[in-house]
Design a protein around this motif. Structure first.
Motif, PDB file in Angstrom:
ATOM      1  N   GLN A  10       0.854  -1.186   0.000  1.00  0.00           N
ATOM      2  CA  GLN A  10       0.000   0.000   0.000  1.00  0.00           C
ATOM      3  C   GLN A  10       0.890   1.236   0.000  1.00  0.00           C
ATOM      4  OE1 GLN A  10      -2.498   0.124   3.622  1.00  0.00           O
ATOM      5  NE2 GLN A  10      -1.577  -1.795   4.225  1.00  0.00           N
ATOM      6  N   ASP A  11       0.278   2.417  -0.019  1.00  0.00           N
ATOM      7  CA  ASP A  11       1.097   3.624  -0.165  1.00  0.00           C
ATOM      8  C   ASP A  11       1.730   4.060   1.147  1.00  0.00           C
ATOM      9  OD1 ASP A  11      -1.767   4.629   0.514  1.00  0.00           O
ATOM     10  OD2 ASP A  11      -0.452   6.313   0.984  1.00  0.00           O
ATOM     11  N   ILE A  12       2.765   4.889   0.999  1.00  0.00           N
ATOM     12  CA  ILE A  12       3.271   5.660   2.136  1.00  0.00           C
ATOM     13  C   ILE A  12       2.673   7.052   1.994  1.00  0.00           C
ATOM     14  CG2 ILE A  12       5.301   6.717   3.214  1.00  0.00           C
ATOM     15  CD1 ILE A  12       6.984   4.410   2.146  1.00  0.00           C
ATOM     16  N   SER A  13       1.726   7.390   2.853  1.00  0.00           N
ATOM     17  CA  SER A  13       1.314   8.787   2.990  1.00  0.00           C
ATOM     18  C   SER A  13       2.172   9.309   4.124  1.00  0.00           C
ATOM     19  CB  SER A  13      -0.171   8.882   3.337  1.00  0.00           C
ATOM     20  OG  SER A  13      -0.960   8.618   2.206  1.00  0.00           O
ATOM     21  N   CYS A  14       3.106  10.200   3.810  1.00  0.00           N
ATOM     22  CA  CYS A  14       4.120  10.588   4.815  1.00  0.00           C
ATOM     23  C   CYS A  14       3.455  11.124   6.080  1.00  0.00           C
ATOM     24  CB  CYS A  14       5.050  11.642   4.234  1.00  0.00           C
ATOM     25  SG  CYS A  14       5.963  11.068   2.794  1.00  0.00           S
ATOM     26  N   CYS A  18      -2.418   6.774   7.756  1.00  0.00           N
ATOM     27  CA  CYS A  18      -3.169   5.781   6.986  1.00  0.00           C
ATOM     28  C   CYS A  18      -2.175   4.850   6.300  1.00  0.00           C
ATOM     29  CB  CYS A  18      -4.096   6.443   5.968  1.00  0.00           C
ATOM     30  SG  CYS A  18      -3.239   7.294   4.656  1.00  0.00           S
ATOM     31  N   SER A  19      -2.678   3.873   5.620  1.00  0.00           N
ATOM     32  CA  SER A  19      -1.861   2.949   4.813  1.00  0.00           C
ATOM     33  C   SER A  19      -0.670   2.402   5.606  1.00  0.00           C
ATOM     34  CB  SER A  19      -1.392   3.641   3.535  1.00  0.00           C
ATOM     35  OG  SER A  19      -2.456   4.307   2.937  1.00  0.00           O
ATOM     36  N   LEU A  20       0.540   2.500   5.039  1.00  0.00           N
ATOM     37  CA  LEU A  20       1.687   1.827   5.674  1.00  0.00           C
ATOM     38  C   LEU A  20       2.034   2.377   7.049  1.00  0.00           C
ATOM     39  CD1 LEU A  20       4.199   1.056   2.780  1.00  0.00           C
ATOM     40  CD2 LEU A  20       2.784  -0.529   4.078  1.00  0.00           C
ATOM     41  N   THR A  44       0.915  13.623   1.842  1.00  0.00           N
ATOM     42  CA  THR A  44      -0.170  13.383   2.806  1.00  0.00           C
ATOM     43  C   THR A  44      -1.164  12.452   2.109  1.00  0.00           C
ATOM     44  OG1 THR A  44      -1.590  15.116   1.895  1.00  0.00           O
ATOM     45  CG2 THR A  44      -0.068  15.778   3.673  1.00  0.00           C
ATOM     46  N   HIS A  45      -2.191  11.996   2.828  1.00  0.00           N
ATOM     47  CA  HIS A  45      -3.271  11.296   2.106  1.00  0.00           C
ATOM     48  C   HIS A  45      -4.099  12.321   1.327  1.00  0.00           C
ATOM     49  CE1 HIS A  45      -6.355  12.465   5.017  1.00  0.00           C
ATOM     50  NE2 HIS A  45      -5.720  11.863   6.017  1.00  0.00           N
ATOM     51  N   THR A  46      -5.079  11.815   0.583  1.00  0.00           N
ATOM     52  CA  THR A  46      -5.774  12.689  -0.374  1.00  0.00           C
ATOM     53  C   THR A  46      -7.130  13.183   0.141  1.00  0.00           C
ATOM     54  OG1 THR A  46      -6.926  10.849  -1.470  1.00  0.00           O
ATOM     55  CG2 THR A  46      -4.708  11.390  -2.274  1.00  0.00           C
ATOM     56  N   ALA A  47      -7.483  12.835   1.367  1.00  0.00           N
ATOM     57  CA  ALA A  47      -8.820  13.155   1.873  1.00  0.00           C
ATOM     58  C   ALA A  47      -8.774  14.355   2.818  1.00  0.00           C
ATOM     59  CB  ALA A  47      -9.418  11.940   2.578  1.00  0.00           C
ATOM     60  N   GLY A  81      -3.561  -2.918  -0.005  1.00  0.00           N
ATOM     61  CA  GLY A  81      -4.464  -1.791   0.265  1.00  0.00           C
ATOM     62  C   GLY A  81      -4.442  -0.812  -0.893  1.00  0.00           C
ATOM     63  N   TYR A  82      -4.285   0.464  -0.583  1.00  0.00           N
ATOM     64  CA  TYR A  82      -4.334   1.548  -1.573  1.00  0.00           C
ATOM     65  C   TYR A  82      -3.175   1.391  -2.572  1.00  0.00           C
ATOM     66  CZ  TYR A  82      -4.743   6.577  -2.876  1.00  0.00           C
ATOM     67  OH  TYR A  82      -4.901   7.781  -3.514  1.00  0.00           O
ATOM     68  N   LEU A  83      -3.502   1.269  -3.851  1.00  0.00           N
ATOM     69  CA  LEU A  83      -2.475   1.052  -4.877  1.00  0.00           C
ATOM     70  C   LEU A  83      -2.291   2.324  -5.716  1.00  0.00           C
ATOM     71  CD1 LEU A  83      -3.420  -2.584  -5.947  1.00  0.00           C
ATOM     72  CD2 LEU A  83      -1.857  -1.828  -4.136  1.00  0.00           C
ATOM     73  N   CYS A 213     -14.155   8.943  11.374  1.00  0.00           N
ATOM     74  CA  CYS A 213     -12.779   9.458  11.336  1.00  0.00           C
ATOM     75  C   CYS A 213     -12.099   8.921  10.090  1.00  0.00           C
ATOM     76  CB  CYS A 213     -11.966   8.936  12.522  1.00  0.00           C
ATOM     77  SG  CYS A 213     -12.426   9.603  14.084  1.00  0.00           S
ATOM     78  N   HIS A 214     -11.207   9.687   9.500  1.00  0.00           N
ATOM     79  CA  HIS A 214     -10.437   9.204   8.368  1.00  0.00           C
ATOM     80  C   HIS A 214      -9.445   8.140   8.828  1.00  0.00           C
ATOM     81  CE1 HIS A 214      -7.298   9.092   5.318  1.00  0.00           C
ATOM     82  NE2 HIS A 214      -8.348   9.174   4.519  1.00  0.00           N
ATOM     83  N   GLY A 215      -9.197   7.140   7.984  1.00  0.00           N
ATOM     84  CA  GLY A 215      -8.159   6.150   8.284  1.00  0.00           C
ATOM     85  C   GLY A 215      -8.653   4.944   9.059  1.00  0.00           C
ATOM     86  N   GLY A 217     -10.591   2.624   8.034  1.00  0.00           N
ATOM     87  CA  GLY A 217     -10.577   1.431   7.174  1.00  0.00           C
ATOM     88  C   GLY A 217      -9.220   0.738   7.242  1.00  0.00           C
ATOM     89  N   ASP A 218      -8.153   1.536   7.253  1.00  0.00           N
ATOM     90  CA  ASP A 218      -6.802   0.951   7.289  1.00  0.00           C
ATOM     91  C   ASP A 218      -6.502   0.372   8.672  1.00  0.00           C
ATOM     92  OD1 ASP A 218      -6.581   1.825   4.705  1.00  0.00           O
ATOM     93  OD2 ASP A 218      -5.422   3.609   5.197  1.00  0.00           O
ATOM     94  N   VAL A 219      -6.979   1.049   9.723  1.00  0.00           N
ATOM     95  CA  VAL A 219      -6.805   0.512  11.081  1.00  0.00           C
ATOM     96  C   VAL A 219      -7.534  -0.834  11.176  1.00  0.00           C
ATOM     97  CG1 VAL A 219      -7.445   0.849  13.518  1.00  0.00           C
ATOM     98  CG2 VAL A 219      -6.476   2.753  12.195  1.00  0.00           C
TER      99      VAL A 219
HETATM  100  O1  PXL Z   1      -7.203   5.287   3.999  1.00  0.00           O
HETATM  101  C1  PXL Z   1      -7.260   5.074   2.645  1.00  0.00           C
HETATM  102  C2  PXL Z   1      -6.261   5.928   1.942  1.00  0.00           C
HETATM  103  C3  PXL Z   1      -4.971   5.471   1.784  1.00  0.00           C
HETATM  104  N1  PXL Z   1      -4.034   6.184   1.140  1.00  0.00           N
HETATM  105  C4  PXL Z   1      -4.323   7.398   0.633  1.00  0.00           C
HETATM  106  C5  PXL Z   1      -5.606   7.931   0.751  1.00  0.00           C
HETATM  107  C6  PXL Z   1      -6.609   7.180   1.424  1.00  0.00           C
HETATM  108  C7  PXL Z   1      -7.957   7.685   1.551  1.00  0.00           C
HETATM  109  O2  PXL Z   1      -8.295   8.755   1.163  1.00  0.00           O
HETATM  110  O3  PXL Z   1      -5.859   9.132   0.267  1.00  0.00           O
HETATM  111  C8  PXL Z   1      -3.256   8.157  -0.083  1.00  0.00           C
END
Ligand code: PXL
Length: 276
Positions: A10-14, A18-20, A44-47, A81-83, A213-215, A217-219
């Motif tokens: 899955q991604d690294i959102s620094c 979320c994700s990694l 960052t994440h995109t939300a 996860g997020y690809l 709350c955001h995140g 789903g990943d938790v």
């Molecule tokens: O939590 C899912 C997720 C993972 N990674 C990135 C996201 C999101 C949801 O918006 O933006 C980059």
């Protein structure tokens, strides 16, 4: 030797919990060696953040896989996860199909939509590609929105048990017979998770906390994968992950500055106790 090694893709959102940055600590806390394959690196994440950077790592994947194969590296479980791109879905499918040990478990969290909408970088072509991952998954872990996009069923905010059964039956036709469907609530105060295995349905209902709350789903997916890899049954893992996620949200609500993620870290000791 019962020391399990998992690969999560899955991604690294620094920044953004979320994700990694969620999966790695949660799986480690579950006592599992965790290897990673980053799908993309974002600032960052995109939300909710604007102007985020996005580096797609699709083109690094074949060489990483080739090196692992040369080293004889294989995994007891693979959790995606997020690809990062539609093309990447093909590489990830190949990794699911070839990099697991005998008897390994493949868990796919579609991670492309929520609340009736696709996340910003995704489109219908990506959804079509994600359908092709389903036959390679032992377990699919969608929320209701993702399940609707994949199954081609209209998304509804209010529904009953028949709608959920129909959705799961359609979804399973894509080739994955075990589905853990999250965010299924039949009343305003409650939500829950449905475990669908070869046509049988089991439901775990729990408290719904009004502010999403955001995140989460990943938790949820990380805690589920950790509990399952630690030997819990699918239903018990689904229940433990739900209880842990609720505790994380309880810990976060009341802090309006923490809108971008959940404070899952201080609650990790509770997850560890749930696994005992
Ligand atoms: O939590 C899912 C997720 C993972 N990674 C990135 C996201 C999101 C949801 O918006 O933006 C980059």
């Amino acid at each position: 030797m019962n020391y399990k090694r998992i690969l999560t893709i899955q991604d690294i959102s620094c920044v953004g919990q979320c994700s990694l940055t969620v999966a790695l600590p949660i799986l480690s806390a579950c006592g599992i060696e965790t290897a990673i394959l980053p799908s993309a690196v974002l600032s960052t994440h995109t939300a909710g953040f604007s102007g985020f950077t996005f580096r797609d790592l699709t083109d690094d994947m074949p060489a990483i896989k080739a090196h692992w194969q040369k080293e004889g590296i294989q995994f007891d479980a693979i959790y995606t996860g997020y690809l990062g791109s539609t093309k990447q879905v093909g590489y990830v499918k190949d990794i699911l199909d070839t990099m697991g040990k005998d008897g390994s478990v493949k868990i796919v969290d579609p991670a492309f939509a929520d609340n009736g909408k696709l996340y910003p970088i995704f489109d219908s072509v990506y959804v079509e590609a994600m359908k092709t991952l389903c036959p390679s998954a032992d377990l699919l872990l969608p929320n209701i929105t993702e399940a609707c996009f994949l199954a081609g069923v209209d998304y509804k905010e209010e529904y009953g048990e028949e709608y959920v059964r129909g959705l799961l039956e359609e979804l399973s036709k894509l080739g994955c017979s075990t589905i853990v469907l999250t965010g299924v609530g039949y009343t305003p105060e409650k939500t829950g998770v449905v475990v669908y295995q070869n046509g049988e349905i089991a439901y775990y209902e729990h408290r719904r906390i009004a502010k999403g709350c955001h995140g989460t789903g990943d938790v949820y997916a990380s805690a589920f994968t950790g509990a399952l890899t630690r030997g819990k049954s699918i239903f018990d893992a689904a229940k433990i992950a739900a209880d842990y996620t609720v505790r994380c949200i309880e810990h976060t609500q009341g802090d309006p500055e923490h809108w971008y993620g959940v404070k899952f870290e201080p609650v990790l000791p509770e997850l560890i106790r749930m696994l005992e």
